[in-house]
Design a protein around this motif. Structure first.
Motif, mmCIF file in Angstrom:
data_model
loop_
_atom_site.group_PDB
_atom_site.id
_atom_site.type_symbol
_atom_site.label_atom_id
_atom_site.label_comp_id
_atom_site.label_asym_id
_atom_site.label_seq_id
_atom_site.Cartn_x
_atom_site.Cartn_y
_atom_site.Cartn_z
ATOM 1 N N LEU A 172 0.798 -1.219 0.000
ATOM 2 C CA LEU A 172 0.000 0.000 0.000
ATOM 3 C C LEU A 172 0.840 1.282 0.000
ATOM 4 C CD1 LEU A 172 -2.802 1.159 -0.085
ATOM 5 C CD2 LEU A 172 -2.875 1.034 2.399
ATOM 6 N N PRO A 173 1.907 1.392 0.795
ATOM 7 C CA PRO A 173 2.689 2.642 0.756
ATOM 8 C C PRO A 173 3.250 2.954 -0.635
ATOM 9 C CG PRO A 173 3.226 1.407 2.727
ATOM 10 C CD PRO A 173 2.373 0.511 1.872
ATOM 11 N N SER A 174 3.743 1.953 -1.357
ATOM 12 C CA SER A 174 4.290 2.235 -2.688
ATOM 13 C C SER A 174 3.172 2.544 -3.682
ATOM 14 C CB SER A 174 5.145 1.068 -3.190
ATOM 15 O OG SER A 174 4.358 -0.077 -3.379
ATOM 16 N N ILE A 175 2.034 1.905 -3.525
ATOM 17 C CA ILE A 175 0.887 2.197 -4.385
ATOM 18 C C ILE A 175 0.414 3.626 -4.127
ATOM 19 C CG2 ILE A 175 -1.526 1.613 -4.842
ATOM 20 C CD1 ILE A 175 -0.755 -1.318 -4.232
ATOM 21 N N ALA A 176 0.379 4.029 -2.865
ATOM 22 C CA ALA A 176 -0.051 5.386 -2.517
ATOM 23 C C ALA A 176 0.914 6.417 -3.102
ATOM 24 C CB ALA A 176 -0.147 5.544 -1.009
ATOM 25 N N ARG A 177 2.222 6.156 -3.052
ATOM 26 C CA ARG A 177 3.199 7.073 -3.638
ATOM 27 C C ARG A 177 2.999 7.190 -5.141
ATOM 28 N NH1 ARG A 177 6.432 4.848 0.209
ATOM 29 N NH2 ARG A 177 7.266 3.262 -1.189
ATOM 30 N N GLU A 204 -0.020 9.323 -5.773
ATOM 31 C CA GLU A 204 0.268 10.740 -5.529
ATOM 32 C C GLU A 204 1.052 11.338 -6.688
ATOM 33 O OE1 GLU A 204 2.226 10.779 -1.768
ATOM 34 O OE2 GLU A 204 0.397 10.302 -0.675
ATOM 35 N N GLN A 205 1.983 10.590 -7.249
ATOM 36 C CA GLN A 205 2.748 11.062 -8.402
ATOM 37 C C GLN A 205 1.836 11.229 -9.615
ATOM 38 O OE1 GLN A 205 5.729 8.042 -8.602
ATOM 39 N NE2 GLN A 205 7.003 8.980 -7.021
ATOM 40 N N TYR A 206 0.940 10.280 -9.812
ATOM 41 C CA TYR A 206 -0.034 10.366 -10.906
ATOM 42 C C TYR A 206 -0.879 11.632 -10.751
ATOM 43 C CZ TYR A 206 -4.784 9.821 -12.637
ATOM 44 O OH TYR A 206 -6.019 10.069 -13.169
ATOM 45 N N ARG A 207 -1.395 11.880 -9.546
ATOM 46 C CA ARG A 207 -2.239 13.059 -9.312
ATOM 47 C C ARG A 207 -1.460 14.350 -9.558
ATOM 48 N NH1 ARG A 207 -7.472 13.402 -9.514
ATOM 49 N NH2 ARG A 207 -7.016 15.442 -8.662
ATOM 50 N N ALA A 208 -0.202 14.386 -9.151
ATOM 51 C CA ALA A 208 0.613 15.584 -9.369
ATOM 52 C C ALA A 208 0.800 15.838 -10.862
ATOM 53 C CB ALA A 208 1.961 15.433 -8.674
ATOM 54 N N ARG A 209 1.058 14.775 -11.632
ATOM 55 C CA ARG A 209 1.200 14.931 -13.085
ATOM 56 C C ARG A 209 -0.113 15.404 -13.703
ATOM 57 N NH1 ARG A 209 3.863 10.034 -12.433
ATOM 58 N NH2 ARG A 209 2.099 8.896 -13.275
ATOM 59 N N LYS A 210 -1.204 14.787 -13.273
ATOM 60 C CA LYS A 210 -2.511 15.147 -13.817
ATOM 61 C C LYS A 210 -2.868 16.584 -13.464
ATOM 62 C CE LYS A 210 -7.331 13.883 -13.948
ATOM 63 N NZ LYS A 210 -8.431 13.273 -13.277
ATOM 64 N N ASP A 211 -2.617 16.980 -12.210
ATOM 65 C CA ASP A 211 -2.941 18.332 -11.782
ATOM 66 C C ASP A 211 -2.112 19.379 -12.527
ATOM 67 O OD1 ASP A 211 -4.784 17.258 -10.048
ATOM 68 O OD2 ASP A 211 -3.559 17.530 -8.250
ATOM 69 N N THR A 212 -0.926 19.008 -12.961
ATOM 70 C CA THR A 212 -0.085 19.908 -13.750
ATOM 71 C C THR A 212 -0.547 19.942 -15.200
ATOM 72 O OG1 THR A 212 1.806 19.481 -12.315
ATOM 73 C CG2 THR A 212 2.287 20.371 -14.493
ATOM 74 N N ALA A 213 -0.897 18.789 -15.751
ATOM 75 C CA ALA A 213 -1.233 18.693 -17.169
ATOM 76 C C ALA A 213 -2.632 19.220 -17.497
ATOM 77 C CB ALA A 213 -1.120 17.238 -17.626
ATOM 78 N N THR A 214 -3.574 19.096 -16.584
ATOM 79 C CA THR A 214 -4.957 19.469 -16.879
ATOM 80 C C THR A 214 -5.112 20.934 -17.283
ATOM 81 O OG1 THR A 214 -5.830 17.694 -15.518
ATOM 82 C CG2 THR A 214 -7.313 19.528 -15.956
ATOM 83 N N PRO A 215 -4.539 21.905 -16.547
ATOM 84 C CA PRO A 215 -4.684 23.297 -16.992
ATOM 85 C C PRO A 215 -4.042 23.561 -18.355
ATOM 86 C CG PRO A 215 -3.935 23.215 -14.712
ATOM 87 C CD PRO A 215 -3.886 21.820 -15.246
ATOM 88 N N ILE A 216 -2.956 22.870 -18.655
ATOM 89 C CA ILE A 216 -2.298 23.025 -19.955
ATOM 90 C C ILE A 216 -3.202 22.478 -21.054
ATOM 91 C CG2 ILE A 216 -0.304 22.318 -21.353
ATOM 92 C CD1 ILE A 216 1.260 22.234 -18.629
ATOM 93 N N ARG A 217 -3.778 21.294 -20.824
ATOM 94 C CA ARG A 217 -4.704 20.703 -21.789
ATOM 95 C C ARG A 217 -5.906 21.613 -22.009
ATOM 96 N NH1 ARG A 217 -8.249 16.403 -19.379
ATOM 97 N NH2 ARG A 217 -9.208 18.320 -18.677
ATOM 98 N N ASN A 218 -6.466 22.137 -20.924
ATOM 99 C CA ASN A 218 -7.645 22.997 -21.040
ATOM 100 C C ASN A 218 -7.329 24.272 -21.816
ATOM 101 O OD1 ASN A 218 -8.927 21.031 -19.574
ATOM 102 N ND2 ASN A 218 -9.151 22.248 -17.715
#
Length: 97
Positions: A38-43, A46-60
């Motif tokens: 679970l700890p490695s899955i959670a990390r 979190e990395q996926y969410r950070a990438r998505k949160d960065t990419a979404t405004p650029i895509r929009n």
């Protein structure tokens, strides 16, 4: 959880005690060492969410740019170009996302 178990929105979720049986019935694989993984899955999540949160405004911003002059791309053309559903493109253009 609802999606993994294949439950409709209006159906009640199983209780904590019923959950293992519901998972098996839905074909969800049991991960024996989940507590150690679970700890490695959670990390990774979190990395996926950070990438998505960065990419979404650029895509929009890109969607909005090609939808206006001088490009005037249609929702369908934009959705094909980015590999996403036309409804997402419509939500971005209409300011709902």
């Amino acid at each position: 959880m609802r999606k993994a178990l294949g439950l409709p929105r209006d159906e009640k979720l199983p209780t904590r005690e019923e959950l293992p049986a519901a998972g098996r019935a839905a074909g969800v694989p049991l991960i024996e060492d989940a507590q150690t993984r679970l700890p490695s899955i959670a990390r990774a999540y979190e990395q996926y969410r950070a990438r998505k949160d960065t990419a979404t405004p650029i895509r929009n911003a890109a969607i909005l740019a090609v939808a206006e002059e001088p490009y005037n791309w249609t929702h369908e053309k934009i959705s094909q170009a980015i590999g996403r559903d036309p409804s997402l493109v419509s939500m971005v253009i209409n300011g709902r996302r």
